[in-house]
Design a protein around this motif. Structure first.
Motif, PDB file in Angstrom:
ATOM      1  N   THR A  76     -58.333  18.863 -23.711  1.00 26.23           N
ATOM      2  CA  THR A  76     -57.947  18.332 -22.400  1.00 26.23           C
ATOM      3  C   THR A  76     -59.175  18.035 -21.554  1.00 26.23           C
ATOM      4  OG1 THR A  76     -55.862  19.560 -22.454  1.00 26.23           O
ATOM      5  CG2 THR A  76     -56.639  18.818 -20.304  1.00 26.23           C
ATOM      6  N   HIS A  77     -60.108  18.966 -21.530  1.00 26.49           N
ATOM      7  CA  HIS A  77     -61.362  18.778 -20.797  1.00 26.49           C
ATOM      8  C   HIS A  77     -62.106  17.555 -21.333  1.00 26.49           C
ATOM      9  CE1 HIS A  77     -65.558  20.664 -19.698  1.00 26.49           C
ATOM     10  NE2 HIS A  77     -65.293  19.576 -18.990  1.00 26.49           N
ATOM     11  N   ALA A  78     -62.203  17.461 -22.657  1.00 25.44           N
ATOM     12  CA  ALA A  78     -62.926  16.351 -23.271  1.00 25.44           C
ATOM     13  C   ALA A  78     -62.239  15.013 -22.975  1.00 25.44           C
ATOM     14  CB  ALA A  78     -63.017  16.569 -24.782  1.00 25.44           C
ATOM     15  N   LEU A  79     -60.920  14.979 -23.042  1.00 24.94           N
ATOM     16  CA  LEU A  79     -60.184  13.738 -22.769  1.00 24.94           C
ATOM     17  C   LEU A  79     -60.352  13.308 -21.315  1.00 24.94           C
ATOM     18  CD1 LEU A  79     -56.930  14.461 -24.790  1.00 24.94           C
ATOM     19  CD2 LEU A  79     -58.526  12.575 -25.222  1.00 24.94           C
ATOM     20  N   ASN A  80     -60.333  14.267 -20.399  1.00 25.58           N
ATOM     21  CA  ASN A  80     -60.537  13.916 -18.998  1.00 25.58           C
ATOM     22  C   ASN A  80     -61.933  13.350 -18.770  1.00 25.58           C
ATOM     23  OD1 ASN A  80     -58.491  14.857 -16.586  1.00 25.58           O
ATOM     24  ND2 ASN A  80     -58.051  15.863 -18.530  1.00 25.58           N
ATOM     25  N   GLN A  81     -62.944  13.923 -19.435  1.00 20.98           N
ATOM     26  CA  GLN A  81     -64.290  13.378 -19.327  1.00 20.98           C
ATOM     27  C   GLN A  81     -64.339  11.938 -19.844  1.00 20.98           C
ATOM     28  OE1 GLN A  81     -67.983  14.311 -18.378  1.00 20.98           O
ATOM     29  NE2 GLN A  81     -67.320  12.177 -18.431  1.00 20.98           N
ATOM     30  N   ALA A  82     -63.711  11.699 -20.973  1.00 22.61           N
ATOM     31  CA  ALA A  82     -63.724  10.366 -21.565  1.00 22.61           C
ATOM     32  C   ALA A  82     -62.973   9.357 -20.703  1.00 22.61           C
ATOM     33  CB  ALA A  82     -63.119  10.420 -22.971  1.00 22.61           C
ATOM     34  N   ILE A  83     -61.771   9.721 -20.295  1.00 21.89           N
ATOM     35  CA  ILE A  83     -60.911   8.784 -19.562  1.00 21.89           C
ATOM     36  C   ILE A  83     -61.446   8.514 -18.157  1.00 21.89           C
ATOM     37  CG2 ILE A  83     -58.615   8.563 -18.520  1.00 21.89           C
ATOM     38  CD1 ILE A  83     -57.528  10.035 -21.035  1.00 21.89           C
ATOM     39  N   LYS A  84     -61.720   9.570 -17.425  1.00 25.67           N
ATOM     40  CA  LYS A  84     -62.171   9.392 -16.044  1.00 25.67           C
ATOM     41  C   LYS A  84     -63.630   8.951 -15.963  1.00 25.67           C
ATOM     42  CE  LYS A  84     -58.836  12.768 -14.323  1.00 25.67           C
ATOM     43  NZ  LYS A  84     -58.645  14.109 -13.701  1.00 25.67           N
ATOM     44  N   GLY A  85     -64.374   9.209 -17.025  1.00 26.76           N
ATOM     45  CA  GLY A  85     -65.775   8.806 -17.029  1.00 26.76           C
ATOM     46  C   GLY A  85     -66.012   7.374 -17.451  1.00 26.76           C
ATOM     47  N   TYR A  86     -65.006   6.759 -18.094  1.00 26.20           N
ATOM     48  CA  TYR A  86     -65.204   5.404 -18.617  1.00 26.20           C
ATOM     49  C   TYR A  86     -64.409   4.343 -17.869  1.00 26.20           C
ATOM     50  CZ  TYR A  86     -65.429   1.422 -21.757  1.00 26.20           C
ATOM     51  OH  TYR A  86     -65.614   0.163 -22.270  1.00 26.20           O
ATOM     52  N   ILE A  87     -63.159   4.631 -17.546  1.00 24.04           N
ATOM     53  CA  ILE A  87     -62.265   3.612 -16.980  1.00 24.04           C
ATOM     54  C   ILE A  87     -62.665   3.293 -15.540  1.00 24.04           C
ATOM     55  CG2 ILE A  87     -59.882   3.091 -16.367  1.00 24.04           C
ATOM     56  CD1 ILE A  87     -59.024   4.944 -18.653  1.00 24.04           C
ATOM     57  N   LYS A  88     -62.615   2.004 -15.202  1.00 27.23           N
ATOM     58  CA  LYS A  88     -62.945   1.522 -13.864  1.00 27.23           C
ATOM     59  C   LYS A  88     -61.704   0.869 -13.230  1.00 27.23           C
ATOM     60  CE  LYS A  88     -67.386   2.473 -14.259  1.00 27.23           C
ATOM     61  NZ  LYS A  88     -67.339   3.075 -15.608  1.00 27.23           N
ATOM     62  N   PRO A  89     -61.666   0.799 -11.909  1.00 23.41           N
ATOM     63  CA  PRO A  89     -60.548   0.134 -11.245  1.00 23.41           C
ATOM     64  C   PRO A  89     -60.371  -1.296 -11.763  1.00 23.41           C
ATOM     65  CG  PRO A  89     -61.849   1.337  -9.645  1.00 23.41           C
ATOM     66  CD  PRO A  89     -62.608   1.406 -10.941  1.00 23.41           C
ATOM     67  N   GLY A  90     -59.130  -1.672 -12.000  1.00 28.00           N
ATOM     68  CA  GLY A  90     -58.840  -3.009 -12.503  1.00 28.00           C
ATOM     69  C   GLY A  90     -58.808  -3.116 -14.011  1.00 28.00           C
ATOM     70  N   ASP A  91     -59.209  -2.062 -14.718  1.00 29.14           N
ATOM     71  CA  ASP A  91     -59.173  -2.077 -16.184  1.00 29.14           C
ATOM     72  C   ASP A  91     -57.738  -2.030 -16.690  1.00 29.14           C
ATOM     73  OD1 ASP A  91     -61.898  -2.098 -16.259  1.00 29.14           O
ATOM     74  OD2 ASP A  91     -62.141  -0.055 -17.023  1.00 29.14           O
TER      75      ASP A  91
END
Length: 386
Positions: A76-91
């Motif tokens: 869960t921690h790793a997925l949150n890092q990946a998702i919130k660390g990569y995705i930008k508004p409008g993606d």
């Protein structure tokens, strides 16, 4: 808890190899200092343990540079890092409708707060997805595709390599939730075109809870989920740019990672091919036995089809929690019941009203234990026979 038959391996593997516990105790007794925060012998040994663990994980999943693996508390921690660390508004992001809430909730959070566009791909009742549907869902602004390698409810194995190739050809990145696959199924991030891989330490890798990690492709730069001390570039006001420090703020779980290292070494020695073959054979034994009981239905791939060691089932219209309670209290058999943090998967399986009983196989499960579980379910089923 001696005498308990443990069929909850998909949540946490148990028992652990003795070397896992020995390594954790040795760390606590001899070198439980802060890794990367000192030049004295204990701190150096702690740092070496972390790096050795990274190297062994890298060997297991086909990573060239171990520093591209950052440790995490769990998947869960790793997925949150990946998702919130990569995705930008409008993606635009694509994921499947059999994803764990560890994927769904961060994505829905970004949909509500950052205006991302989100598409869920449909799966059939056995958990299989259409690659054509994926191709048709891709858009010019699709930046990320998120899939699990194996469903934690159905045990279905996704064609990650083919999904990765489609993403690569389109220019989208692929994030794989490997909570149910690392240590159990062959995983090679380069061959499978995986850009980010989130994995737990406490499941297939046979390590303790509170461990896990995230592989990040060397060309990707994620916004760190946490900011703070790393023991490096301390004079800088911003998070370090070097890996893995950039994604590892704060003191790491050195005793847990020492134990994880031994779990990974055990998997490397046994090989994932041998582990999967054994678990699959036991899974088939369990499925065949359950299918012979009147009123029992099994979710996911059918008998004989490839899957991980997850067998979710129901007895007629009996609530899954009631079945699990009886198995625990009357037979000392540990399973999991309910929705398994995957409500969308229950929608496609038609079990949203009552959930499902999930029995999951591990490498140390025996044929005798499987037989005992089958006999217990048969006895419970006879009590509810119509």
């Amino acid at each position: 808890m001696s005498g308990v038959l443990y069929f909850d391996q998909a949540a946490s593997s148990w028992p652990k190899p003795p070397a896992v516990m020995d390594a954790m105790m040795q760390c606590m007794q001899e070198y439980a200092a802060n890794p990367g925060r000192g030049s004295h012998g204990m701190a150096v040994k702690a740092s070496r343990t972390l790096f050795e663990t990274r190297k062994n994980i890298a060997k297991l999943i086909g990573v060239r540079n171990p520093n591209n693996i950052s440790f995490a508390l769990n998947t869960t921690h790793a997925l949150n890092q990946a998702i919130k660390g990569y995705i930008k508004p409008g993606d635009h992001v694509i994921c499947s409708n059999v994803e764990h809430n560890s994927v769904r909730r961060p994505l829905e959070h970004l949909k509500a707060t950052a205006g991302i566009d989100l598409t869920y791909l449909r799966h059939d009742e056995e958990g299989n997805m259409s690659l054509q549907d994926l191709k048709e869902a891709l858009r010019p602004n699709t930046t990320l595709v998120v899939v699990n390698h194996s469903s934690n409810l159905l045990g279905t194995i996704m064609p990650v390599g083919e999904i990765g190739e489609i993403c690569r050809n389109h220019g989208a990145k692929l994030l794989v939730d490997a909570a149910q696959s690392v240590g159990v199924l062959p995983v090679h991030v380069s061959d499978m075109n995986i850009d980010m891989l989130a994995f737990p330490g406490h499941k297939g890798l046979l390590g303790p809870q509170g461990t896990g990690g995230l592989y990040i492709h060397p060309e990707l730069d994620l916004e760190p989920l946490l900011h703070g001390g790393t023991g490096s570039q301390s004079e800088a006001i911003h998070q370090p740019t070097v890996r893995p420090d950039r994604y590892e703020a704060g003191t790491q779980n050195t005793p847990g990672i020492a134990g994880l290292n031994e779990g990974v070494k055990f998997v490397l020695h046994e090989t994932v091919e041998k582990i999967h073959a054994k678990e699959w054979a036991l899974t088939q034994q369990l499925m065949e036995g359950l299918l012979g009981i009147q009123g029992v239905t099994i979710l996911g791939p059918k008998l004989g089809q490839n899957k991980t060691g997850i067998v979710s089932f129901n007895i007629q219209d009996v609530d899954s929690s009631e079945v699990a309670f009886i198995l625990d209290q009357s037979f000392q058999i540990a399973v999991r019941a309910g929705y398994h943090c995957s409500p969308l998967a229950h929608e496609i399986a038609g079990t949203l009203a009552k959930g499902a009983v999930r029995a999951s196989i591990g490498y140390f499960t025996t044929t005798e234990e499987v037989t005992t579980l089958i006999d217990a379910v048969r006895e419970i089923g006879s009590q509810y026979a119509k």
